[in-house]
Write a protein that holds these residues in place. Structure first.
Motif, PDB file in Angstrom:
ATOM      1  N   SER A  68       0.832  -1.210   0.000  1.00 22.65           N
ATOM      2  CA  SER A  68       0.000   0.000   0.000  1.00 22.65           C
ATOM      3  C   SER A  68       0.865   1.258   0.000  1.00 22.65           C
ATOM      4  CB  SER A  68      -0.963  -0.012   1.184  1.00 22.65           C
ATOM      5  OG  SER A  68      -0.244  -0.208   2.376  1.00 22.65           O
ATOM      6  N   ASP A  69       1.993   1.218   0.747  1.00 24.04           N
ATOM      7  CA  ASP A  69       2.911   2.368   0.722  1.00 24.04           C
ATOM      8  C   ASP A  69       3.478   2.566  -0.680  1.00 24.04           C
ATOM      9  OD1 ASP A  69       2.453   2.710   3.356  1.00 24.04           O
ATOM     10  OD2 ASP A  69       4.369   1.869   4.040  1.00 24.04           O
ATOM     11  N   GLN A 118      -2.645  -0.851  -8.011  1.00 26.67           N
ATOM     12  CA  GLN A 118      -2.620  -1.778  -6.874  1.00 26.67           C
ATOM     13  C   GLN A 118      -2.350  -3.195  -7.372  1.00 26.67           C
ATOM     14  OE1 GLN A 118      -3.348  -1.338  -3.513  1.00 26.67           O
ATOM     15  NE2 GLN A 118      -3.505  -3.504  -2.958  1.00 26.67           N
TER      16      GLN A 118
END
Lengths: 366, 1042
Positions: free
Chosen positions: A30-31, A53
């Motif tokens: 996610s980072d 993603q």
């Protein structure tokens, strides 16, 4: 509607360099997605966050699978599962084994045993390198160390052969292994100003000149224990033993005075700091020779760099010696010994001083 | 004792640690073939053992050689307990059985375990010594070559294309046997893998026998599938096209392709010995009513739509006699066959005369246990039924053959949907095994050379059309009728002329269905099917119009059945064919005209649609030339009137789609928005986003309109499984979800491959399955190919195209000078390296130029003779010929583009290292020439895990497995001495998970042709000889005309 499974497998394994960098830097998926969004990639490509993603996840999964192979790079070359062009393989390996300056300065000279998680935690907080990345780098050091530790032959060569690193990186690893093996203290506050480059430079010189492997270039007479000892990783014990003989240079007052007068005569008018030099000569010379003579003790070997800074660099620096004066002084200081008739260990002196002089010059900066 | 198999085990590497104490392994190898087993010595304490065994020799029948796989098992020796298996390698030795393919299999094979995946590699050498055996009653078919490629393989020439071969074998699925309850998952998986390997070997051998009986020597377009019917068994079935192929040596003198079959070929084509399913040879065509069915099991027939687009048409009265004659010939050639089907999708020039449209048939069946595996009659009968239906559909379209034929199944519990589809077509009999060939030689002189537009001309009778449609005169030759839209399952013929580029068009549809049992379930499904087909068709049509295109190629409609829903996914490549009329727009009409705001909304939508069409036309470079006055006012002035007439007929039959009479010459589609459903439809039309710039996509072999491929290719498989939220599922939300799933998947692909821009995704193949109640699985395999965006090529192309346009309008005049034209085309041979390249790399208008020039449309010839106007035009002909000459001269310029191409590809291949194996679903490799086919690759793998979480969850598990499958395919190809797999296809990817138990299982079946290719840059020397061989089929046509 959620994607339970989402994969992409190419016949040629897709490697995204940017994502690889993020992965190596230890960012979570996610980072990494967040960072990629900030890089403006969505605008460039018109992709959606969902696409990003999924792409990031995919690359991370690939890297995760490749990691096992990266631990033994020759396997990456021979494996059949991932078809990767050679140039990409080299990139994967080189980047995987690259390390952060900040991190390496923290662990250089430390024992590469079980790097306790807590230690790495602290290092991570201190350096700003993510814990994950710290762990990878630490494990890389440990892995390389373990493989080449018992090996004969050139240290950097062994590393290059077993880890397929570039010449530069292999030499850096040689330095790391050398420091770790000899446990040189590099963490003291007064040593903080030294960069990894400085220390690696010193390590390389020491490997070249002060290890049993270096004997090849030195006069023959191979020491009997070299069969057992590692060639490049440990300092040459016989050499260290012999260094005690140098003590006479400071213990014999006549010899010391003669040495001083030779140096002063030669340098008069050439140094801006001549008076300081003249006043400090005996202290400096005692410092350098004492360092040599104490190297039989493991403890003193560890403190080599601390001693060099305390006994030589700091006094010169407090008197504001310019680098060029230091160079002139050291040259003259080592050369003049050849004119000392009573001194019989010329070769030994050179083996010691040539390396030490280069190290000191490299270390002499703010 | 006709064969000796020799195996040598050389070494292993990267073995797993089997002894924790020593961190080493004591490995040895068992080599098994049939029921003979050999063992190597144990190589102690090593992860890289060097066995260097002796040659293990197996003396076996060639029947066994074909059926049995060589089984190599690597084990860890254990003194005190049972030896542990490390893994296995199955090697199909079939490629060693043909004379021209591989002679030795030698290389590193991944050692595969169904639980642990790949565990190290083993180096094996395999050889076969075959003794010639002339036993007439043999059961083996060694020597018959198999190709997955659905066109005539590149280094072969088709002497005769015999036709359809099919076979199926059934067995009990080991997974469902009682013993499965007590054996380990590994044992069960291995039993299954081995059984399927055996069954496919047997199937291939049986097909081979049929081919030999037809006097063929090869099967092209071989497609083998597994039906996992669960309790009721395991079916392995295959279809293909039997051919007699001749290997082209680069020095081959060019023989006319049409040299007639040798005398023996006149024997009737299908004489099966009774043991092989017994089909009568001369059964007359049966026109069964679609309803009647021999239902020994429960089965429901589904009324089938015939997709031709709306088009239909006929030979005009004028061309009648000739067309009828042609039909008769083909008919006699084909009617002796039970099923005149061809699994090919691309054909030698001149083979395809007319295309009728897509024919498809589906049937819903209830599965029950196969009682006697040796007599798989039920399954045979099911397929026979479907094929019969396809045949009668084709007949209704005035066609005697079906090309681009394929079959598929979808199974859910005990319900099974069988589907078959293909393209009805009229074929040129000269490639077919046909006794009447010589007799009709004279007529054929005129008729067997279709122009670039010939295949678009309708094969059916205008006055007796099978369905409502509307026809116009061909926009290329102006002589024959063409439909307004053409749908086909084949690749774009190489001689077809298109404008602009093509694009991938998909129709996606879901329908909820109640959960039901057995018959009720089957009935429910079959009730839904026609509606789905209809809607899929409508969607395709709308999207096609929206793109401003008029034809679909490579159409593949997949209907998938699940517990509580049905899914339909149709993919095709849209193009603008020059021969067909410009598509009209789409008009939206509201049902409540009084409401002002509603009207406004409608007009807003209309504007959006119009904008989209305009944008798409620009995007795909569709700019059809204005038709010159002279032609519009030319000999036959009535087309418009006639099509109006037809349209008024069709009007009544359509509820949603109506043809707008008032819209003048641009025939617009009217979408009536009468409820929210329709609104959704319109919205969904507009939600499809075009690929980002620099990207194109198609599901055919090559992208129409792109011809300058560079050598970088990337084949990939992408799988997504989505879980539907269970609440409030409606058809609409379902549709939207499914649509999003597919669109997002495409977007992801574009993003992932962005570094390859400009590039084209070719052969995009979507497969949908519904593994569980709320799960949708979409699997995509495709290849991304880079192309050179350099404008030079594009401009030459448009030049060629323009002059083509002109040339084609002049086509009629050409006919008068067949001799002269032939010499023209022969004269252009020195330049055919370019032609060869283009032909293999893309079908672009560059090629048709020559072919068109040589081609003659017999019926337009007939037309002209009948028409006095022509007499006048004849006089003008001399002037017109000038334009033809320019066509040829423009073509001569293309060697430059070729040279340019080579320069580009040269540096790329410098990087390529030994051991790289390319994989592609296409039949060619851009920038390279295939020099040898090494044999078919057909592999089946099962992977199972009981530690799903530890392996990275479902994604990690499947990602690793697919990567391993690729690796195993590559290893086998490399061991055969090859460097690429072409026509690669992942036929099955069945994924099942049970996250609660931390388990998952996946079955994958892949196939393709192993080949050796040589980069064109390395071919420089050979290429000077090669054009002679490569252009020979084209010349064959010219030869007849002379």
């Amino acid at each position: 509607m959620t994607n339970e499974l989402d994969i992409f497998v190419g016949n040629t394994t897709l490697i995204d360099e940017d994502v690889y960098r993020l992965w190596l830097d230890g960012y979570s998926v996610s980072d990494a997605v967040g960072l990629r969004v900030r890089s403006g990639i969505l605008e460039q490509t018109g992709a959606t966050a969902g696409v990003l993603q999924s792409d990031t996840m995919d690359h991370y999964r690939t890297f995760h699978m490749l990691e096992r192979l990266l631990h033994t790079p020759p396997k990456l070359l021979h494996q059949l599962v991932f078809q990767i062009p050679p140039s990409r393989q080299a990139l994967l390996i080189e980047r995987y084994y690259a390390f952060d300056e900040a991190f390496v300065r923290e662990v250089l000279g430390k024992k590469l045993s079980k790097g306790t998680k807590k230690d790495l935690d602290d290092i991570s907080t201190k350096t700003g390198v993510t814990l994950k990345s710290c762990r990878r780098q630490f494990d890389n050091f440990k892995r390389v160390f373990k493989v080449v530790e018992e090996m004969r032959g050139s240290l950097a060569g062994n590393i290059q052969q077993h880890f397929l690193l570039s010449d530069r990186l292999a030499r850096d690893y040689a330095a790391v292994v050398f420091f770790a093996n000899n446990r040189f203290e590099t963490g003291k506050k007064k040593l903080q100003y030294l960069t990894f480059g400085d220390l690696a430079f010193c390590a390389e010189l020491m490997i070249q000149n002060w290890t049993p492997g270096a004997v090849g270039e030195q006069p023959p007479d191979p020491p009997p224990y070299s069969q057992v000892d590692d060639m490049d990783v440990d300092l040459d014990k016989e050499f260290l033993q012999d260094l005690k003989e140098l003590k006479v240079l400071v213990a014999d007052k006549d010899l010391l005075d003669l040495h001083k007068s030779l140096v002063c005569t030669a340098l008069r008018g050439k140094l801006s700091v001549f008076p300081e030099m003249e006043a400090n000569f005996k202290n400096l010379s005692r410092g350098l020779v004492n360092i040599a003579s104490k190297l039989t003790h493991t403890k003193d070997v560890r403190d080599l760099f601390v001693d060099l800074v305390e006994k030589f660099i700091e006094p010169c620096r407090s008197d504001r010696w310019p680098l060029n004066d230091v160079r002139l002084f050291l040259n003259q200081y080592s050369a003049s010994v050849h004119s000392l008739d009573g001194f019989r260990h010329q070769a030994l002196w050179d083996r010691y001083m040539v390396t030490l002089r280069s190290c000191l010059l490299r270390m002499y900066h703010d | 004792m006709p064969g000796k198999l020799k195996v040598k085990i050389v070494a292993g590497r990267h073995l797993p640690v089997m002894d924790r104490a020593s961190d080493l392994t004591d490995a040895f190898v068992e080599v098994k073939f049939g029921n003979m087993t050999f063992k190597t010595d144990v190589y102690h304490k090593s992860l890289n053992p060097q066995w260097n065994s002796e040659w293990f020799k197996f003396e076996v029948d060639d029947e066994d050689l074909q059926d049995e796989p060589l089984q190599i098992t690597v084990l860890d020796h254990d003194t005190y307990s049972a030896n542990d298996a490390i893994g296995k390698v199955y090697i199909d030795i079939d490629p060693l059985l043909y004379s021209e393919a591989a002679t030795v299999i030698s290389g590193w094979f991944p050692i595969y375990d169904t639980i642990h995946g790949i565990r190290g590699e083993i180096n094996v050498v395999v050889k076969v010594d075959l003794f010639n055996d002339l036993n007439r009653f043999r059961q083996s078919s060694c020597g018959v070559k198999f190709f997955c490629t659905t066109s005539i393989p590149k280094c072969y020439r088709a002497v005769i294309i015999h036709g359809f071969v099919e076979e199926l074998v059934v067995n009990e699925d080991p997974e469902y046997q009682w013993i499965d309850r007590i054996r380990t998952p590994r044992a069960s998986n291995e039993a299954r893998q081995r059984l399927i390997s055996l069954m496919s070997g047997e199937l291939q051998r049986k097909i081979g026998l049929k081919v030999l009986e037809m006097r063929g020597n090869a099967v092209v377009g071989y497609l083998q599938c597994f039906d996992l019917e669960g309790e009721s068994g395991l079916v392995v079935r295959a279809i293909g096209t039997a051919c007699t192929l001749d290997k082209l040596s680069s020095t081959a003198a060019f023989l006319p392709a049409c040299n007639s079959p040798s005398k023996e070929m006149k024997e009737s084509p299908l004489v099966h010995p009774p043991s092989h399913g017994c089909r009568s040879t001369h059964n007359s065509p049966i026109h069964t009513a679609t309803g009647s069915r021999l239902t020994q099991n429960f089965s429901v027939s589904v009324p089938t739509l015939i997709y031709t687009g709306m088009g239909s048409g006929s030979a005009g009265k004028e061309g009648g006699p000739f067309k009828a004659l042609l039909r008769q010939q083909t008919q006699s050639a084909l009617e002796q066959r039970e099923f005149p089907f061809f699994t090919l999708t691309a054909f030698p020039p001149g083979f395809l005369v007319h295309v009728g449209g897509v024919v498809s048939a589906r049937s819903v069946k209830l599965l029950d246990r196969i009682h006697n595996p040796d007599e798989p009659e039920t399954r045979d009968a099911w397929w026979a039924e479907i094929r019969q239906e396809i045949k009668s559909h084709a007949k209704a379209l005035g066609c005697h053959a079906v090309v681009g034929y394929s079959e598929s199944t979808s199974i859910c519990e005990e319900v099974c949907i069988l589907s078959a589809s293909g393209t009805a077509a009229v074929l040129n009999p000269r490639f077919l095994q046909d006794g009447t060939v010589e007799g009709c030689l004279e007529q054929r002189q005129e008729e067997n050379l279709p122009a670039g537009c010939g295949f678009c001309h309708i094969p059916y009778d205008e006055l007796n059309m099978p369905f409502p449609a509307h026809l116009t005169y061909c926009y290329s030759c102006r002589k024959q009728k063409v439909p307004d839209v053409l749908f086909t399952t084949i690749d774009l013929p190489t001689d077809a002329t298109v404008i602009g580029k093509g694009c991938l068009i998909q129709a996606r549809l879901c329908r909820l269905k109640k959960k039901a049992q057995a018959e009720a379930n089957a009935t429910a499904i079959s009730n839904l099917l026609p509606f789905m087909e209809y809607e899929v068709h409508t969607q395709l049509m709308n999207k096609l119009k929206l793109k401003g295109m008029n034809a679909l190629f490579g159409l593949r409609i997949q209907i998938t059945v699940g517990e509580n829903m049905l899914m339909g996914l149709a993919s095709a490549t849209g193009v603008y064919l020059t021969a067909l009329p410009t598509p009209g727009g789409i008009q939206i009409a509201g049902k409540t005209p009084n409401d002002g705001s509603y009207e406004q909304h409608i007009s807003h939508m209309q504007k959006k649609i119009n904008d989209t069409i305009a944008k798409n036309k620009e995007l795909y470079e569709i700019n059809p030339p204005e038709i010159p006055e002279e032609i519009i006012g030319s000999p036959i002035p009535e087309p418009r009137q006639r099509s109006r007439l037809l349209r008024s007929q069709s009007e009544s039959s359509d509820e949603v789609i109506e043809l707008d009479l008032s819209h003048g010459k641009k025939d617009a589609f009217v979408l009536e928005i009468d409820d929210t459903d329709a609104m959704e439809d319109v919205h969904s039309l507009l939600t499809d986003v075009p690929p980002p710039s620099g990207f194109y996509s198609c599901n055919t072999e090559i992208m129409p309109g792109i011809n300058n491929w560079t050598s970088e290719i990337q084949m990939f498989t992408s799988v997504r499984v989505s879980r539907l939220s269970n609440i409030n599922l409606t058809n609409q939300t379902l549709n939207k979800n499914f649509n999003d799933l597919c669109e997002n998947l495409l977007k992801s692909l574009y993003f992932k491959l962005r570094s390859m821009i400009p590039c084209c995704l070719c052969h995009v193949n979507f497969t949908v399955s519904l593994p569980e109640d709320e799960l949708i699985q979409v699997t995509v395999t495709a290849v991304a190919i880079t192309f050179d965006k350099h404008q030079a090529v594009q401009t030459t192309k448009t030049h060629v195209e323009k002059s083509l346009q002109r040339a084609s309008t002049d086509n009629e005049e050409l006919l008068q000078f067949p001799l002269e034209l032939c010499t023209d085309s022969l004269g252009s041979h020195p330049f055919s390296p370019a032609k060869e390249h283009l032909e293999s790399a893309s079908s672009n208008s560059g090629i048709p130029a020559a072919q068109r020039a040589t081609s003659i449309d017999y019926s337009s010839f007939a037309d002209r003779c009948n028409s006095w106007i022509e007499l006048i035009k004849l006089k003008a002909q001399t002037i017109r010929r000038g334009s033809i000459k320019t066509t040829v001269s423009v073509e001569k310029a293309s060697p430059l583009t070729e040279g340019h191409f080579r320069q580009r590809s040269a540096p790329a291949c410098a990087n390529s290292t030994v051991g790289v194996v390319k994989m592609t679903p296409l039949s060619f490799i851009p920038g390279a020439k295939i020099t040898k086919y090494l044999g078919i690759i057909n592999m089946f793998f099962i992977r199972e895990t009981t530690s799903l979480r530890e392996e990275g969850g479902v994604s990690g598990f499947l990602h690793a497995f697919i990567a391993e499958v690729f690796a195993m395919v590559r290893a086998h190809v490399a061991a055969l001495g090859g460097n690429a797999v072409v026509s690669y296809i992942m036929k099955q990817c069945v994924f099942m998970e049970n996250p609660n138990k931390n388990q998952a299982q996946c079955l994958i079946n892949v196939s393709g042709d192993a080949v050796i290719f040589v980069r064109e840059s390395e071919l420089e020397i050979i290429s000077t000889q090669q054009p002679i061989a490569s252009c020979q089929p084209a010349c064959g046509g010219g030869e007849i005309a002379t």
